[in-house]
Enzyme design. Structure first.
Site, PDB file in Angstrom:
ATOM      1  N   ARG A   1      -9.844 -10.510 -12.907  1.00 54.49           N
ATOM      2  CA  ARG A   1      -8.631  -9.909 -13.433  1.00 54.49           C
ATOM      3  C   ARG A   1      -7.571 -10.994 -13.598  1.00 54.49           C
ATOM      4  O   ARG A   1      -7.787 -12.142 -13.224  1.00 54.49           O
ATOM      5  CB  ARG A   1      -8.118  -8.821 -12.482  1.00 54.49           C
ATOM      6  CG  ARG A   1      -7.564  -9.363 -11.185  1.00 54.49           C
ATOM      7  CD  ARG A   1      -7.107  -8.247 -10.255  1.00 54.49           C
ATOM      8  NE  ARG A   1      -5.753  -7.803 -10.564  1.00 54.49           N
ATOM      9  CZ  ARG A   1      -4.923  -7.271  -9.654  1.00 54.49           C
ATOM     10  NH1 ARG A   1      -5.318  -7.149  -8.388  1.00 54.49           N
ATOM     11  NH2 ARG A   1      -3.722  -6.862  -9.981  1.00 54.49           N
ATOM     12  N   ARG A   2      -6.432 -10.632 -14.141  1.00 54.52           N
ATOM     13  CA  ARG A   2      -5.294 -11.535 -14.280  1.00 54.52           C
ATOM     14  C   ARG A   2      -5.671 -12.827 -14.970  1.00 54.52           C
ATOM     15  O   ARG A   2      -5.317 -13.923 -14.515  1.00 54.52           O
ATOM     16  CB  ARG A   2      -4.708 -11.861 -12.897  1.00 54.52           C
ATOM     17  CG  ARG A   2      -4.208 -10.644 -12.171  1.00 54.52           C
ATOM     18  CD  ARG A   2      -3.571 -10.989 -10.865  1.00 54.52           C
ATOM     19  NE  ARG A   2      -2.454 -10.103 -10.608  1.00 54.52           N
ATOM     20  CZ  ARG A   2      -1.747 -10.095  -9.496  1.00 54.52           C
ATOM     21  NH1 ARG A   2      -2.032 -10.948  -8.541  1.00 54.52           N
ATOM     22  NH2 ARG A   2      -0.751  -9.268  -9.335  1.00 54.52           N
TER      23      ARG A   2
ATOM     24  N   HIS B   1       0.801  -1.215   0.000  1.00 56.79           N
ATOM     25  CA  HIS B   1       0.000   0.000   0.000  1.00 56.79           C
ATOM     26  C   HIS B   1       0.844   1.279   0.000  1.00 56.79           C
ATOM     27  O   HIS B   1       0.633   2.147  -0.848  1.00 56.79           O
ATOM     28  CB  HIS B   1      -1.082   0.045   1.076  1.00 56.79           C
ATOM     29  CG  HIS B   1      -1.950   1.226   0.852  1.00 56.79           C
ATOM     30  ND1 HIS B   1      -2.914   1.259  -0.133  1.00 56.79           N
ATOM     31  CD2 HIS B   1      -1.915   2.467   1.361  1.00 56.79           C
ATOM     32  CE1 HIS B   1      -3.446   2.462  -0.186  1.00 56.79           C
ATOM     33  NE2 HIS B   1      -2.852   3.218   0.711  1.00 56.79           N
TER      34      HIS B   1
ATOM     35  N   TYR C   1       1.592   5.062  -2.525  1.00 60.14           N
ATOM     36  CA  TYR C   1       1.859   6.453  -2.153  1.00 60.14           C
ATOM     37  C   TYR C   1       3.244   6.907  -2.587  1.00 60.14           C
ATOM     38  O   TYR C   1       3.480   8.097  -2.808  1.00 60.14           O
ATOM     39  CB  TYR C   1       1.616   6.669  -0.652  1.00 60.14           C
ATOM     40  CG  TYR C   1       0.136   6.771  -0.404  1.00 60.14           C
ATOM     41  CD1 TYR C   1      -0.514   7.980  -0.608  1.00 60.14           C
ATOM     42  CD2 TYR C   1      -0.617   5.661  -0.086  1.00 60.14           C
ATOM     43  CE1 TYR C   1      -1.886   8.077  -0.469  1.00 60.14           C
ATOM     44  CE2 TYR C   1      -1.996   5.746   0.053  1.00 60.14           C
ATOM     45  CZ  TYR C   1      -2.616   6.963  -0.140  1.00 60.14           C
ATOM     46  OH  TYR C   1      -3.969   7.055  -0.025  1.00 60.14           O
TER      47      TYR C   1
ATOM     48  N   HIS D   1      -9.425   0.446 -11.735  1.00 57.74           N
ATOM     49  CA  HIS D   1      -9.074   1.372 -10.656  1.00 57.74           C
ATOM     50  C   HIS D   1      -7.612   1.817 -10.740  1.00 57.74           C
ATOM     51  O   HIS D   1      -7.318   3.000 -10.714  1.00 57.74           O
ATOM     52  CB  HIS D   1      -9.353   0.729  -9.302  1.00 57.74           C
ATOM     53  CG  HIS D   1      -8.743   1.468  -8.157  1.00 57.74           C
ATOM     54  ND1 HIS D   1      -9.198   2.699  -7.757  1.00 57.74           N
ATOM     55  CD2 HIS D   1      -7.693   1.179  -7.354  1.00 57.74           C
ATOM     56  CE1 HIS D   1      -8.455   3.127  -6.743  1.00 57.74           C
ATOM     57  NE2 HIS D   1      -7.531   2.214  -6.490  1.00 57.74           N
ATOM     58  N   PHE D   2      -6.671   0.865 -10.872  1.00 58.67           N
ATOM     59  CA  PHE D   2      -5.292   1.370 -10.806  1.00 58.67           C
ATOM     60  C   PHE D   2      -4.838   1.994 -12.114  1.00 58.67           C
ATOM     61  O   PHE D   2      -3.853   2.726 -12.117  1.00 58.67           O
ATOM     62  CB  PHE D   2      -4.289   0.376 -10.210  1.00 58.67           C
ATOM     63  CG  PHE D   2      -4.247  -0.990 -10.809  1.00 58.67           C
ATOM     64  CD1 PHE D   2      -3.850  -1.206 -12.089  1.00 58.67           C
ATOM     65  CD2 PHE D   2      -4.590  -2.080 -10.010  1.00 58.67           C
ATOM     66  CE1 PHE D   2      -3.796  -2.473 -12.610  1.00 58.67           C
ATOM     67  CE2 PHE D   2      -4.544  -3.362 -10.528  1.00 58.67           C
ATOM     68  CZ  PHE D   2      -4.141  -3.556 -11.836  1.00 58.67           C
ATOM     69  N   HIS D   3      -5.581   1.758 -13.197  1.00 57.38           N
ATOM     70  CA  HIS D   3      -5.227   2.530 -14.391  1.00 57.38           C
ATOM     71  C   HIS D   3      -5.723   3.975 -14.308  1.00 57.38           C
ATOM     72  O   HIS D   3      -5.220   4.834 -15.027  1.00 57.38           O
ATOM     73  CB  HIS D   3      -5.735   1.849 -15.659  1.00 57.38           C
ATOM     74  CG  HIS D   3      -4.884   0.658 -16.044  1.00 57.38           C
ATOM     75  ND1 HIS D   3      -5.188  -0.609 -15.658  1.00 57.38           N
ATOM     76  CD2 HIS D   3      -3.723   0.575 -16.747  1.00 57.38           C
ATOM     77  CE1 HIS D   3      -4.255  -1.445 -16.117  1.00 57.38           C
ATOM     78  NE2 HIS D   3      -3.353  -0.752 -16.765  1.00 57.38           N
TER      79      HIS D   3
END
Ligand code: HEM
Ligand SMILES: [Cu+2]
Ligand SMILES: [Cu+2]
Lengths: 157, 40, 552
Positions: free
Chosen positions: C437-438, C221, C225, C372-374
């Site tokens: 996913r994956r 996590h 950041y 989300h992470f894209h």
């Protein structure tokens, strides 16, 4: 440090919203029993079939009338491969893995469990509609990961 | 300090913008929460 | 005016880092293109290449290699710019760190290409890659530490020469980010050195899977950041200068970075909400801490809008939103980062949903997460880096960002935005429909799965269209970088590119904000509270360890 008046209102609103979110999920989880799947039992990953309840994978009715479905995940499938449960009854899924990490995820339900070797995971769910549900493994487990799926039949009583 | 006596800069547009962001966050959260409830 | 130019030697260091970043970017985005086509059954890989090999490369090259090398290039040039040129010693250590990071990267890449490490960037045990893969990961982290400590040494020397002064905002934020990174990496270093390496080389037999996962996410996590904070640095320090404004509030900017150090680490369980071995209490405690780390981002949102509004009003903008039209939209250095910020609104909102305890079951490991992470690292962070690239590369290479290149840059960010909008919307919706996913092409014969190839937006084909546009955009960016580095006309006295650093009024900033010992101390206490008991449970109640599996 000096905060602009509007920034105070904004942060107040933001923090308030976060507290509401947390309270809603917290109450729903701990008072209404909707915690995410979890478990605290460990198991020897090399002797899964020799350890109860995984010596008898399949659907079992418990004394109180509810159901337990015991499942072993392995590359690249689930045992048992055919599962039938009644509609409207409480069903507890109990899963572990014989090899690597998998998941046991019933599409379009909240059953979405990580299956970790050495650990036993539980999730209770009541199906409210009959039909065939797709189960997929959504944690990468190897070259056949995208073939790892099965179905569960929810039947009327 | 001299700053204290100055009027606060006008940030009305900022306020409306961040509140719009906040409302967007709440709406998105509520819709997924409802989806979670529907799938219970 | 040339005083804002950093020494040639520091420029070379930063440019070399950018070179590695964009080499990784090129290969990584090519992998992404393959993935979107394979996933909708439009492409079958030749026998010597496997989907999961490609996906491992994609995750590592973009999320780890591209980001890290770019971040260090930004740090090197920005620290040299704000604290003065590096001494030969500091520069030497930075080079040493660079080489160690690069050797680690090469080792990892060779293992992936050799088919010995198709374990994805999370390398979950008991999937076992070649031992050298883990050695490569360890070297990578150690290399970044060497560079981080070299920068800290440079900073300490500055502090010594400027007793009692607050450091420049850029330097403060860099040091905060490095502190965060070093503390975060302890988790992954522990699991790699003490669990994976002995086990992969056969010196030990079993691995404690749940412990390794938890140590990974202790790192995983704050890793996000580590990507986000350099982007925030650009937002707080660079963007105000580009639009001709000032930092909205120096003290709030510093405070938000301090809050990130405190709250971004003791939260890793929010990636493990649906797994056994962690009691619900600890999962929920870390959920609460996760919500704390949202607050500095709310502060950042306000600061950004306020910076824009104040500048827009200075330029004569009237009414509620008149200031918007006064902003320099024709300056791609600004527009790119502005769009990056907009993408972070749904990105952040989605993150709150993901972290909302049992609601995680709706989306966990579905394509939603990929979407989300894209729109967090893949656009807000990546496109901020693009926006920095447009001036940082010519600044370092001594060339000009010509009008025609600027037009191309607009095309580049426009295509990236459109492509990402299509791809990530499709992924979010498909995830809600349960698509995992994956996975390579999922030909499950079930109505629920057939629907994933059937919608308008919720369709793997939409995802592939978006992915293709994204890849075009990536190629365009590589072209721009090559031009800015080697081919564009050289700059002269009147046309040289600057490194924008906004002035920040520190007169109201309390000195305790720079009391690192205090913040590190509180961070350690929070980490201890969140992790000691659950981790010692995992160790004491450990099941027999898992063996080695190579299932690819
Ligand atoms: C051309 C642009 C890109 C395309 C077409 C693309 C496409 C994809 C797709 C389809 C997946 C999901 C594969 C799966 O789960 O089966 C994926 C995963 C991922 N992408 Fe991208 N992506 C692009 C750019 C980026 C960028 C710029 C970043 C980060 C800086 C990024 C980071 C990731 C990560 C971390 C994963 C997860 C890998 C994993 O699950 O192990 N991608 N990408
Ligand atoms: Cu699996
Ligand atoms: Cu996280």
């Amino acid at each position: 440090m000096h905060l602009h008046k509007y920034e105070k209102i904004w942060l107040g609103f933001g923090v308030f919203a976060l507290i509401v979110f947390l309270s809603v999920v917290g109450v729903s989880a701990f008072h209404q029993g909707h915690t995410p799947s979890g478990g605290h039992m460990t198991i020897d990953p090399e002797n899964v079939r020799g350890t109860a309840p995984f010596d008898e994978p399949g659907v079992h009715q418990r004394e109180d009338g509810s159901y337990e479905v015991v499942i072993i995940a392995k590359a690249f499938g689930y045992e048992p491969s055919e599962i039938q449960v009644p509609v409207g009854e409480e069903v507890t899924f109990t899963v572990t893995s014989e090899d690597v990490v998998h998941s046991f995820s019933i599409v379009e339900t909240n059953v979405n469990m990580m299956v970790v070797p050495g650990q036993v995971n539980h999730k209770t769910h009541t199906f409210s509609e009959e039909g065939s549900y797709l189960i997929v493994c959504n944690e990468y487990c190897g070259s056949g990961h995208h073939f790892m799926s099965t179905e569960i039949e929810v039947i009327g009583q | 300090m001299e700053k204290k006596n100055q009027p606060q800069p006008s940030l009305k547009g900022t306020f409306i913008s961040v509140m719009a962001v906040g409302i967007f966050i709440v709406l998105m959260w509520v819709s997924i929460y409802l989806l979670y409830i529907a799938r219970l | 005016m040339k005083d804002a130019m950093i020494s040639v030697k520091d420029r070379k260091l930063a440019l070399t880092n950018i070179g590695v970043a964009y080499a990784a970017f090129l290969i990584g985005t090519l992998c992404g293109l393959l993935q979107v086509f394979i996933r909708n059954d439009a492409l079958t890989l030749p026998g010597w290449l496997d989907y999961y090999q490609v996906l491992t490369a994609h995750g590592l090259l973009l999320a780890i290699v591209f980001t890290t090398f770019f971040i260090f290039a930004f740090f090197h040039s920005g620290i040299s710019r704000t604290l003065g040129d590096f001494s030969p010693k500091v520069r030497g250590w930075n080079w040493a760190g660079f080489w160690v990071t690069l050797i680690g990267t090469m080792l990892v890449v060779v293992m992936i290409v050799a088919g010995q490490a198709s374990v994805l960037y999370t390398f979950y045990a008991p999937l076992q890659a070649h031992g050298l893969f883990y050695v490569g990961l360890a070297l990578f982290v150690i290399g970044t530490w060497i560079q981080g400590f070299a920068l800290i040494a440079h900073y300490l020397k500055w502090k010594k020469q400027h007793k009692g002064e607050l450091s420049p905002l850029f330097a403060f934020m860099t040091i905060a980010t490095i502190i965060l990174w070093v503390i975060a990496c302890l988790g992954v270093v522990a699991t790699v050195l003490f669990q994976f390496i002995p086990w992969a080389f056969g010196w030990t037999n079993g691995i404690n899977v749940e412990l390794s996962r938890s140590l990974f996410w202790y790192f995983g996590h704050p890793l996000v950041y580590f990507w986000l904070l350099p982007a925030y640095m650009a937002w707080y320090v660079v963007v105000p200068k580009i639009i001709g404004g000032r930092v909205f509030s120096d003290s709030l900017a510093r405070l938000s970075f301090v809050l990130f150090i405190l709250f971004s680490i003791p939260v890793g369980f929010h990636h493990q909400l649906t797994e056994p071995g962690i009691a619900s209490f600890w999962k929920f405690l870390q959920t609460v801490l996760t919500f704390m780390v949202i607050i500095p981002s709310l502060m950042t949102a306000f600061s950004m809008f306020a910076t824009f509004e104040m500048r827009g009003r200075e330029l004569g903008g009237r009414g509620l939103f008149g200031w918007v039209s006064k902003l320099p939209w024709k300056d791609v250095r600004f527009t790119s980062i502005f769009i990056a910020m907009l993408f972070f609104i749904p990105g952040g909102a989605g993150g709150i949903i993901n972290a909302s305890f049992q609601m995680n079951e709706v989306i966990h490991n579905t394509l939603w997460v990929v979407g989300h992470f894209h729109i967090t690292v893949g656009t807000p962070v990546a496109m901020t880096f693009f926006g920095l690239t447009f001036w940082l590369v010519p600044y370092l290479s001594g060339r000009r960002f010509t009008k025609s290149l600027q037009r191309m840059a607009f095309l580049q960010i426009a295509t990236w935005s459109v492509g990402m909008l299509l791809m990530s919307t499709a992924q979010h919706l498909l995830g809600l429909l349960g698509a995992p996913r994956r996975t390579a092409y999922t030909g499950y014969q079930h109505d629920s799965a057939l629907a994933w190839f059937d919608g308008v937006l919720s369709n793997h084909v939409t995802m592939a269209v978006g992915g293709s546009i994204l890849f075009l955009s990536a190629i365009l960016l590589i072209y721009i970088v090559v031009q800015l580095w080697w081919l564009a006309p050289k700059s002269d006295e009147n046309s040289y590119v600057t490194f924008p650093i906004a002035t920040s009024d520190t007169s109201a900033t309390p000195a305790f904000l720079e009391n690192w010992k205090l913040w590190i101390g509180i961070a350690i206490v929070l980490i201890a509270v969140a992790y000691t008991i659950p981790l010692s449970d995992m160790i004491q109640h450990a099941p027999p360890g898992s063996g080695r599996f190579q299932t690819w």
